[in-house]
Design an enzyme around this catalytic site. Structure first.
Site, PDB file in Angstrom:
ATOM      1  N   SER A   1       7.514  28.712  -5.533  1.00 58.34           N
ATOM      2  CA  SER A   1       6.691  28.826  -6.519  1.00 58.34           C
ATOM      3  C   SER A   1       6.507  30.067  -7.163  1.00 58.34           C
ATOM      4  O   SER A   1       6.806  31.170  -6.629  1.00 58.34           O
ATOM      5  CB  SER A   1       5.335  28.259  -5.758  1.00 58.34           C
ATOM      6  OG  SER A   1       4.241  28.550  -6.449  1.00 58.34           O
TER       7      SER A   1
ATOM      8  N   TYR B   1      -1.761  29.723   0.047  1.00 62.33           N
ATOM      9  CA  TYR B   1      -0.676  29.250  -0.533  1.00 62.33           C
ATOM     10  C   TYR B   1       0.262  30.608  -0.990  1.00 62.33           C
ATOM     11  O   TYR B   1       1.501  30.405  -0.932  1.00 62.33           O
ATOM     12  CB  TYR B   1      -0.974  28.506  -1.894  1.00 62.33           C
ATOM     13  CG  TYR B   1       0.076  27.534  -2.597  1.00 62.33           C
ATOM     14  CD1 TYR B   1       0.523  26.601  -1.827  1.00 62.33           C
ATOM     15  CD2 TYR B   1       0.704  28.159  -3.828  1.00 62.33           C
ATOM     16  CE1 TYR B   1       1.592  25.752  -2.434  1.00 62.33           C
ATOM     17  CE2 TYR B   1       1.778  27.244  -4.285  1.00 62.33           C
ATOM     18  CZ  TYR B   1       2.162  26.229  -3.541  1.00 62.33           C
ATOM     19  OH  TYR B   1       3.206  25.284  -4.373  1.00 62.33           O
TER      20      TYR B   1
END
Ligand code: NAP
Length: 251
Positions: free
Chosen positions: A141, A154
């Site tokens: 990501s 995250y």
């Protein structure tokens, strides 16, 4: 293109993992789908079989090493080998600023997003080394290298996954085994529904129509499993760029 390759995909019950399983199977791979939701997995397996593909599934919580090792064993039992591992399972909930975060839930994200990827590497890489071939695609990501408010769990875990990709490449890159990350940009899945509901940080302000469909990262994953992608081993390959999308055949 992936004729008779044996592939294990984690988090294949929906979203990017489901699309990746469908794409790999459509390209000729025999796939094992792993996740916790058995009914959803069964549904995806049926759709792959209806399309003429070969698929089976295994219930698996990636935060438990034994369950990931069992999924790898199942792939070898079904198809005789493991050519491809897609470490895709991941979560972002609960989104919270550090001061509001719950330590147990924060740690759970580490267990799934970071330890889950390590578990896949630990279980599959020795077999791939023995085979002298194999590809692992770790779903990354932009959060691996960027900081976002409310996403400390995250961002930290995706940064850790990028580090795992680099370390695994160092250890296995000369042994015929490729480990590569894939950074998709924002994708229209349930994860983005949670992000929007949080209202925290600019990503939550995006509209569903701003995101790419899961079929795009699925195509990128399939391409990364081919020799054409060899030069990207040990890095995060991105389809946020024109060049990345062109290489994958998206435009
Ligand atoms: P999603 O639609 O929420 O799907 C997540 C998948 O992970 C589900 O199949 C879920 O299955 C599985 N999963 C969650 N916890 C698990 C566990 N403990 N054990 C096994 N499987 C588990 O999310 P997505 O958008 O497809 O995300 C897939 C990957 O892409 C993630 O790694 C995510 O970080 C990454 N990513 C997403 C975006 C985006 O914009 N959507 C952007 C960049 C990267 P079960 O609930 O059935 O277990």
């Amino acid at each position: 293109m992936l004729e008779n390759k044996a592939a294990l995909i984690t988090g294949a019950s929906r979203g990017i993992g489901e699309a990746a399983a469908m794409e790999l199977a459509a390209q000729g791979a025999n796939v094992v789908l792993a996740a916790r939701s058995k009914n959803s997995l069964d549904d995806v397996v049926s759709r792959i079989q209806d399309n003429g593909g070969t698929a089976c599934c295994v219930e698996c919580d990636v935060s438990e090493y034994d369950e990931v090792a069992n999924a790898v064993t199942e792939c070898v039992a079904q198809y005789g080998k493991i050519d491809i591992l897609v470490n895709n399972a991941g979560l972002i909930d609960p989104i919270a600023r550090i001061e509001d975060s719950d330590p147990i839930q924060w740690a759970n994200v580490v267990d799934v997003n970071l330890k889950g990827v390590y578990h896949g590497l630990r279980a599959a890489l020795p077999l791939m080394k023995e085979q002298g071939s194999g590809v692992v695609v770790n779903i990354s990501s932009g959060a691996a290298t960027g900081a976002l408010e409310g996403w400390s769990h995250y961002c930290a875990t995706k940064a850790g996954v990028l580090s795992l990709t680099k370390c695994a490449h160092k250890e296995f890159g000369d042994l015929g085994v490729r480990i590569v990350g894939m950074s998709p940009g924002t994708v229209a899945t349930d994860m983005q529904v949670s992000i929007k509901a949080s209202g925290i940080n600019p990503v939550s302000q995006l509209e569903h129509s701003d995101h790419i469909p899961p079929e795009w990262p699925a195509k990128a994953i399939a391409w990364l499993c081919t020799e054409a992608a060899a030069e990207y081993s040990g890095t995060d390959f991105s389809i946020k760029t024109e060049e990345g999308r062109r290489l994958v055949g998206l435009n």
